[in-house]
Scaffold this active site. Structure first.
Site, mmCIF file in Angstrom:
data_model
loop_
_atom_site.group_PDB
_atom_site.id
_atom_site.type_symbol
_atom_site.label_atom_id
_atom_site.label_comp_id
_atom_site.label_asym_id
_atom_site.label_seq_id
_atom_site.Cartn_x
_atom_site.Cartn_y
_atom_site.Cartn_z
ATOM 1 N N GLU A 5 -0.785 -9.187 -0.476
ATOM 2 C CA GLU A 5 -2.217 -9.384 -0.183
ATOM 3 C C GLU A 5 -3.041 -9.374 -1.475
ATOM 4 O OE1 GLU A 5 -2.024 -6.241 2.834
ATOM 5 O OE2 GLU A 5 -2.997 -7.637 4.220
ATOM 6 N N ALA A 46 0.876 -1.168 0.000
ATOM 7 C CA ALA A 46 0.000 0.000 0.000
ATOM 8 C C ALA A 46 0.914 1.218 0.000
ATOM 9 C CB ALA A 46 -0.860 -0.020 1.246
ATOM 10 N N GLY A 62 0.530 -4.909 1.013
ATOM 11 C CA GLY A 62 -0.666 -4.924 0.172
ATOM 12 C C GLY A 62 -0.442 -5.590 -1.175
ATOM 13 N N GLU A 87 4.487 -5.303 7.424
ATOM 14 C CA GLU A 87 3.727 -4.269 8.148
ATOM 15 C C GLU A 87 4.195 -4.029 9.575
ATOM 16 O OE1 GLU A 87 2.426 -6.452 6.091
ATOM 17 O OE2 GLU A 87 0.935 -5.468 4.829
#
Ligand code: COA
Length: 258
Positions: free
Chosen positions: A115, A66, A112, A135
């Site tokens: 993911e 992200a 992300g 993270e």
């Protein structure tokens, strides 16, 4: 349709969707998530499209996570909303798409990015790929389904180790642990994905959609809600501020105690 951050290319009933922000290692900002949602929705509705491949532009990254710059000043409430919205628009959306979606992991798939790959129906990676959920090194937890889909794919113990260390694994280890189905040289990545897709599209689209629905029904939803809650809560901590600031300042973070 014109997109800013993605490229969609359809040939012989197979669409390749490329995340295209190479100068930011294809990091997922809000606009990219929205564009991916729109593109996947319209491809799913297109009778001509029978399989979708998602990849990253360039040779270095699939998606490096992200976009940290975009959320580093978010409050706990905004963090929770970020995860909830992202999961609804992209990650859950892909997992439940009726059209088969293959992740072609061509480089770094972190946070992300991993993911996103894990939300796809299955994964193929090139031998230069590196995968991880970093993270906790930013003072936050995976918020786009990583705490749920990683244990589903590799088992709880391996997932715990990857999440707690925040480290990266290479293609070979990812292959051994079931995270990816195939590993190939980078130039063979899209050709192999297309070869697999061309086998898939010979089968009944209705039966495939129904199988996807049945497979997904076997996995609970509760963990995702917990993940969104805990992800949001981590945005209210000093460690989150320190972790994201340190990343943007290109230095190592110094976290507080328990
Ligand atoms: N969000 C925002 N920007 C990112 C990013 C992310 N997740 N990942 C990489 N970038 C940006 C960098 O800030 C840099 O931008 P700049 O050139 O404007 O400074 C650019 O992409 C290139 O990255 P850089 O770190 O210089 O490349 P590298 O080869 O030294 O390192 C990585 C590659 C993947 C190891 C490193 O970029 C990284 O650790 N990225 C973050 C991974 C992460 O924690 N993701 C989880 C987010 S939840």
């Amino acid at each position: 349709m014109d997109y800013q951050n993605i490229i969609v290319d359809t040939e012989d009933h197979i669409s390749v969707v490329t995340v295209n922000r190479p100068d930011k290692l294809n990091a997922l900002n809000r606009k990219t998530i929205e564009e991916l949602h729109e593109a996947l929705k319209s491809l799913d509705q297109d009778e001509q499209v029978r399989a979708i491949i998602i990849t990253g532009s360039g040779t270095k990254a699939f998606v490096a996570g992200a976009d940290i710059a975009e959320f580093s000043d978010f409050s706990a409430a905004e963090g929770k909303q970020l995860a909830a919205k992202g999961q609804r628009l992209l990650f859950d959306f892909i997992e439940n798409l009726s059209t088969p979606v293959i992740a072609a992991i061509n480089g770094f798939a972190l946070g992300g990015g991993l993911e996103l790959a894990m939300a796809c129906h299955f994964r193929v990676a090139s031998d230069n790929a590196r995968m991880g959920l970093p993270e906790v090194s930013l003072g936050v937890i995976p918020g786009y389904g990583g705490t749920q889909r990683l244990p589903q794919l590799v088992g709880k113990g391996r997932a715990m180790e990857m999440i707690m260390t925040g480290g990266m694994i290479g293609t070979e280890q990812a292959h051994l642990s079931g995270l990816i189905n195939h590993m190939v040289a980078q130039e063979q990545l899209i050709p192999l994905c297309k070869e697999i897709a061309s086998k898939i599209i010979k089968n009944s689209p209705k039966a495939i959609a129904s199988a996807i629905d049945a497979v997904n029904a076997g996995f609970g939803k509760k963990g995702y809600e917990k993940e969104i809650e805990n992800f949001g809560a981590s945005f209210g901590t000093e460690d989150f501020k320190e972790g994201t600031t340190a990343f943007l300042q290109k230095r190592k973070p110094e976290f507080t105690g328990k």
